[in-house]
Every structure is written in C-alpha cells, then in structure tokens.
Write a protein that holds these residues in place. Structure first.
Motif, PDB file in Angstrom:
ATOM      1  N   GLY A  23       0.827  -1.345   0.023  1.00 14.75           N
ATOM      2  CA  GLY A  23       0.138   0.014   0.089  1.00 14.75           C
ATOM      3  C   GLY A  23       0.917   1.295   0.171  1.00 14.75           C
ATOM      4  O   GLY A  23       2.111   1.028  -0.123  1.00 14.75           O
ATOM      5  N   GLN A  24       0.241   2.502   0.392  1.00 13.29           N
ATOM      6  CA  GLN A  24       0.756   3.695   0.332  1.00 13.29           C
ATOM      7  C   GLN A  24       1.927   3.883   1.309  1.00 13.29           C
ATOM      8  O   GLN A  24       1.661   3.067   2.516  1.00 13.29           O
ATOM      9  CB  GLN A  24      -0.188   4.597   0.589  1.00 13.29           C
ATOM     10  CG  GLN A  24      -1.298   4.826  -0.573  1.00 13.29           C
ATOM     11  CD  GLN A  24      -0.782   5.694  -1.673  1.00 13.29           C
ATOM     12  OE1 GLN A  24       0.369   6.549  -1.683  1.00 13.29           O
ATOM     13  NE2 GLN A  24      -1.370   5.515  -3.070  1.00 13.29           N
ATOM     14  N   TRP A  25       2.926   4.551   1.165  1.00 15.97           N
ATOM     15  CA  TRP A  25       4.019   4.905   2.211  1.00 15.97           C
ATOM     16  C   TRP A  25       4.506   6.328   2.086  1.00 15.97           C
ATOM     17  O   TRP A  25       4.210   6.744   0.988  1.00 15.97           O
ATOM     18  CB  TRP A  25       5.366   3.759   2.224  1.00 15.97           C
ATOM     19  CG  TRP A  25       5.811   3.916   0.817  1.00 15.97           C
ATOM     20  CD1 TRP A  25       5.749   3.174  -0.449  1.00 15.97           C
ATOM     21  CD2 TRP A  25       6.922   4.780   0.460  1.00 15.97           C
ATOM     22  NE1 TRP A  25       6.655   3.675  -1.400  1.00 15.97           N
ATOM     23  CE2 TRP A  25       7.306   4.820  -1.162  1.00 15.97           C
ATOM     24  CE3 TRP A  25       7.515   5.919   0.878  1.00 15.97           C
ATOM     25  CZ2 TRP A  25       8.219   5.193  -1.728  1.00 15.97           C
ATOM     26  CZ3 TRP A  25       8.465   6.529   0.418  1.00 15.97           C
ATOM     27  CH2 TRP A  25       8.865   6.175  -1.198  1.00 15.97           C
ATOM     28  N   LYS A  26       4.903   6.659   2.987  1.00 16.52           N
ATOM     29  CA  LYS A  26       5.555   7.990   3.036  1.00 16.52           C
ATOM     30  C   LYS A  26       6.806   8.157   4.019  1.00 16.52           C
ATOM     31  O   LYS A  26       6.767   7.513   4.964  1.00 16.52           O
ATOM     32  CB  LYS A  26       4.609   9.116   3.507  1.00 16.52           C
ATOM     33  CG  LYS A  26       3.739   9.113   4.832  1.00 16.52           C
ATOM     34  CD  LYS A  26       2.937   9.994   4.985  1.00 16.52           C
ATOM     35  CE  LYS A  26       2.091  10.025   6.482  1.00 16.52           C
ATOM     36  NZ  LYS A  26       1.120  10.979   6.643  1.00 16.52           N
ATOM     37  N   SER A  27       7.700   9.119   3.731  1.00 13.33           N
ATOM     38  CA  SER A  27       9.053   9.128   4.395  1.00 13.33           C
ATOM     39  C   SER A  27       9.561  10.306   4.075  1.00 13.33           C
ATOM     40  O   SER A  27       9.246  11.238   3.430  1.00 13.33           O
ATOM     41  CB  SER A  27       9.970   8.234   3.685  1.00 13.33           C
ATOM     42  OG  SER A  27      11.431   8.254   4.283  1.00 13.33           O
ATOM     43  N   PHE A  44      18.920  10.783   8.913  1.00 18.48           N
ATOM     44  CA  PHE A  44      17.770   9.475   9.699  1.00 18.48           C
ATOM     45  C   PHE A  44      16.503   9.670   8.609  1.00 18.48           C
ATOM     46  O   PHE A  44      16.122  10.656   8.242  1.00 18.48           O
ATOM     47  CB  PHE A  44      17.422  10.225  11.113  1.00 18.48           C
ATOM     48  CG  PHE A  44      18.325   9.706  12.198  1.00 18.48           C
ATOM     49  CD1 PHE A  44      18.768   8.724  12.783  1.00 18.48           C
ATOM     50  CD2 PHE A  44      19.401  10.921  12.508  1.00 18.48           C
ATOM     51  CE1 PHE A  44      19.921   8.532  13.686  1.00 18.48           C
ATOM     52  CE2 PHE A  44      20.418  10.807  13.196  1.00 18.48           C
ATOM     53  CZ  PHE A  44      20.704   9.773  13.823  1.00 18.48           C
ATOM     54  N   SER A  45      15.941   8.504   8.703  1.00 18.98           N
ATOM     55  CA  SER A  45      14.522   8.539   7.919  1.00 18.98           C
ATOM     56  C   SER A  45      13.449   8.282   9.028  1.00 18.98           C
ATOM     57  O   SER A  45      13.674   7.552  10.135  1.00 18.98           O
ATOM     58  CB  SER A  45      14.539   7.206   7.051  1.00 18.98           C
ATOM     59  OG  SER A  45      15.551   7.496   6.169  1.00 18.98           O
ATOM     60  N   VAL A  46      12.151   8.989   8.896  1.00 21.27           N
ATOM     61  CA  VAL A  46      11.121   8.602   9.460  1.00 21.27           C
ATOM     62  C   VAL A  46      10.095   8.156   8.415  1.00 21.27           C
ATOM     63  O   VAL A  46       9.849   8.765   7.477  1.00 21.27           O
ATOM     64  CB  VAL A  46      10.543   9.954  10.183  1.00 21.27           C
ATOM     65  CG1 VAL A  46       9.117   9.716  11.347  1.00 21.27           C
ATOM     66  CG2 VAL A  46      11.580  10.475  11.101  1.00 21.27           C
ATOM     67  N   TRP A  47       9.245   6.994   8.796  1.00 23.02           N
ATOM     68  CA  TRP A  47       8.359   6.552   7.880  1.00 23.02           C
ATOM     69  C   TRP A  47       6.787   6.643   8.433  1.00 23.02           C
ATOM     70  O   TRP A  47       6.486   6.417   9.658  1.00 23.02           O
ATOM     71  CB  TRP A  47       8.669   5.209   7.833  1.00 23.02           C
ATOM     72  CG  TRP A  47      10.083   4.924   7.278  1.00 23.02           C
ATOM     73  CD1 TRP A  47      11.366   4.895   7.631  1.00 23.02           C
ATOM     74  CD2 TRP A  47      10.205   4.838   5.850  1.00 23.02           C
ATOM     75  NE1 TRP A  47      12.183   4.836   6.875  1.00 23.02           N
ATOM     76  CE2 TRP A  47      11.857   4.652   5.365  1.00 23.02           C
ATOM     77  CE3 TRP A  47       9.195   4.721   4.568  1.00 23.02           C
ATOM     78  CZ2 TRP A  47      12.159   4.511   4.134  1.00 23.02           C
ATOM     79  CZ3 TRP A  47       9.920   4.498   3.364  1.00 23.02           C
ATOM     80  CH2 TRP A  47      11.366   4.395   3.314  1.00 23.02           C
ATOM     81  N   ASN A  48       5.964   6.653   7.455  1.00 28.74           N
ATOM     82  CA  ASN A  48       4.357   6.574   7.480  1.00 28.74           C
ATOM     83  C   ASN A  48       3.920   7.446   8.890  1.00 28.74           C
ATOM     84  O   ASN A  48       3.872   8.504   8.576  1.00 28.74           O
ATOM     85  CB  ASN A  48       4.081   4.952   7.584  1.00 28.74           C
ATOM     86  CG  ASN A  48       4.453   4.142   6.539  1.00 28.74           C
ATOM     87  OD1 ASN A  48       4.163   4.874   5.262  1.00 28.74           O
ATOM     88  ND2 ASN A  48       4.637   3.122   6.465  1.00 28.74           N
ATOM     89  N   ASP A  49       3.350   6.778   9.704  1.00 27.77           N
ATOM     90  CA  ASP A  49       2.550   7.716  10.883  1.00 27.77           C
ATOM     91  C   ASP A  49       3.370   8.452  11.653  1.00 27.77           C
ATOM     92  O   ASP A  49       3.046   9.593  12.336  1.00 27.77           O
ATOM     93  CB  ASP A  49       1.679   6.740  11.780  1.00 27.77           C
ATOM     94  CG  ASP A  49       2.545   5.658  12.357  1.00 27.77           C
ATOM     95  OD1 ASP A  49       3.366   5.334  11.785  1.00 27.77           O
ATOM     96  OD2 ASP A  49       2.141   5.214  13.347  1.00 27.77           O
ATOM     97  N   THR A 102       8.636  20.649  10.212  1.00 27.44           N
ATOM     98  CA  THR A 102       8.106  19.271  10.511  1.00 27.44           C
ATOM     99  C   THR A 102       9.170  18.257  10.760  1.00 27.44           C
ATOM    100  O   THR A 102      10.051  17.877   9.685  1.00 27.44           O
ATOM    101  CB  THR A 102       7.119  18.856   9.418  1.00 27.44           C
ATOM    102  OG1 THR A 102       5.924  19.807   9.503  1.00 27.44           O
ATOM    103  CG2 THR A 102       6.524  17.626  10.073  1.00 27.44           C
ATOM    104  N   PRO A 103       9.272  17.733  11.682  1.00 27.75           N
ATOM    105  CA  PRO A 103      10.568  16.715  12.058  1.00 27.75           C
ATOM    106  C   PRO A 103      10.428  15.685  10.861  1.00 27.75           C
ATOM    107  O   PRO A 103       9.625  15.238  10.415  1.00 27.75           O
ATOM    108  CB  PRO A 103      10.086  16.254  13.447  1.00 27.75           C
ATOM    109  CG  PRO A 103       9.477  17.337  14.116  1.00 27.75           C
ATOM    110  CD  PRO A 103       8.882  17.879  12.919  1.00 27.75           C
ATOM    111  N   PRO A 104      11.511  15.253  11.036  1.00 28.65           N
ATOM    112  CA  PRO A 104      12.406  14.384   9.794  1.00 28.65           C
ATOM    113  C   PRO A 104      11.952  12.911  10.081  1.00 28.65           C
ATOM    114  O   PRO A 104      11.337  12.419  10.753  1.00 28.65           O
ATOM    115  CB  PRO A 104      13.741  14.562  10.215  1.00 28.65           C
ATOM    116  CG  PRO A 104      13.733  15.010  11.365  1.00 28.65           C
ATOM    117  CD  PRO A 104      12.499  15.364  12.065  1.00 28.65           C
TER     118      PRO A 104
END
Length: 133
Positions: A23-27, A44-49, A102-104
């Motif tokens: 499904g959909q993802w955001k990063s 660093f990466s932050v994912w989805n919610d 908005t944090p990362p």
C-alpha cells in the motif's frame, strides 16, 4: 537494535511518498550534527505515521531513538538509520531564520568525523611549500 543519539537539527529534507506492494507509504529524512571536538553528521528517516512528529526548528537540540537496518540490492549493501522517536532537548533555533519544520525521517550513512587534519612536513624545519607530504 535500538540506539539513541543527541545532536542539533541542521536540515530537513522534503517528504517522499509512493505505493508499494503493501500500500501507500511516506518518508522524510533529516540530518543532525553531534557536538564535540569532531562533530559528525547523520541522516535519519522517519516513515509513515511517524513522519509528522510535531514542529522542530532548525538549530534545536534533539534526541533521536533509532534502529539500524541494512539490506542487499544487486550485491551491494545499503544501511538506513530509521528514527522512531524524536525528543526536543532545547529550544534554541538558528539565528536569522529560525523557521520551524516538521520533523524528519531519513536514512543515510555517516561519513565519519569532520574536522581539522594534522599534516606532517616530515620534520623539515622551515619548509615553505604547501605540499601535504
């Protein structure tokens, strides 16, 4: 593997999104710089919610809790620092444009410490050339 690091937020990269087999993802990626004699930068990466973790201004000191993940693709290995919690430690944004962001979220490799490098001229007193050896 759960780890944590403290540093100053120096960059927030634009969010990314897409669709995968689940499904959909955001990063979103962000970069911090650690304090000390030889400051190091880490992405660093932050994912989805967790992408929208609140507002953090550039220059603020934060603590990032993260996992290290590596994967192989075409006989090469790639490592991601995946943040799952970001806490503000100070509210001292960079002067001259303390815009809030908005944090990362992000993933990147640490290129090692940056700082002055001592050069040895081989003990030749009075050497006037600028050659590094």
């Amino acid at each position: 593997m759960a780890l944590e690091i403290e540093g100053k937020l120096i960059k927030v990269l634009p969010p990314r999104s897409g669709e995968g087999r689940n499904g959909q993802w955001k990063s979103q990626d962000f970069v911090i710089e650690t304090p000390g004699q030889y400051p190091a930068q880490a992405c660093f990466s932050v994912w989805n919610d967790r992408v929208n973790l609140g507002e953090i201004a550039l220059g603020e000191t934060i603590k990032v809790q993260f996992d290290v993940r590596s994967r192989e693709y075409q006989e090469k290995w790639y490592t991601t620092l995946s943040a799952y919690r970001i806490d503000k430690l100070s509210s001292t944004p960079v002067s001259g444009g303390g815009s809030s962001v908005t944090p990362p979220q992000g993933g990147s490799n640490n290129n090692g410490p940056t700082g002055p490098v001592e050069q040895n001229n081989g003990g030749a007193a009075g050497a006037d050339d600028d050659l590094p050896f």
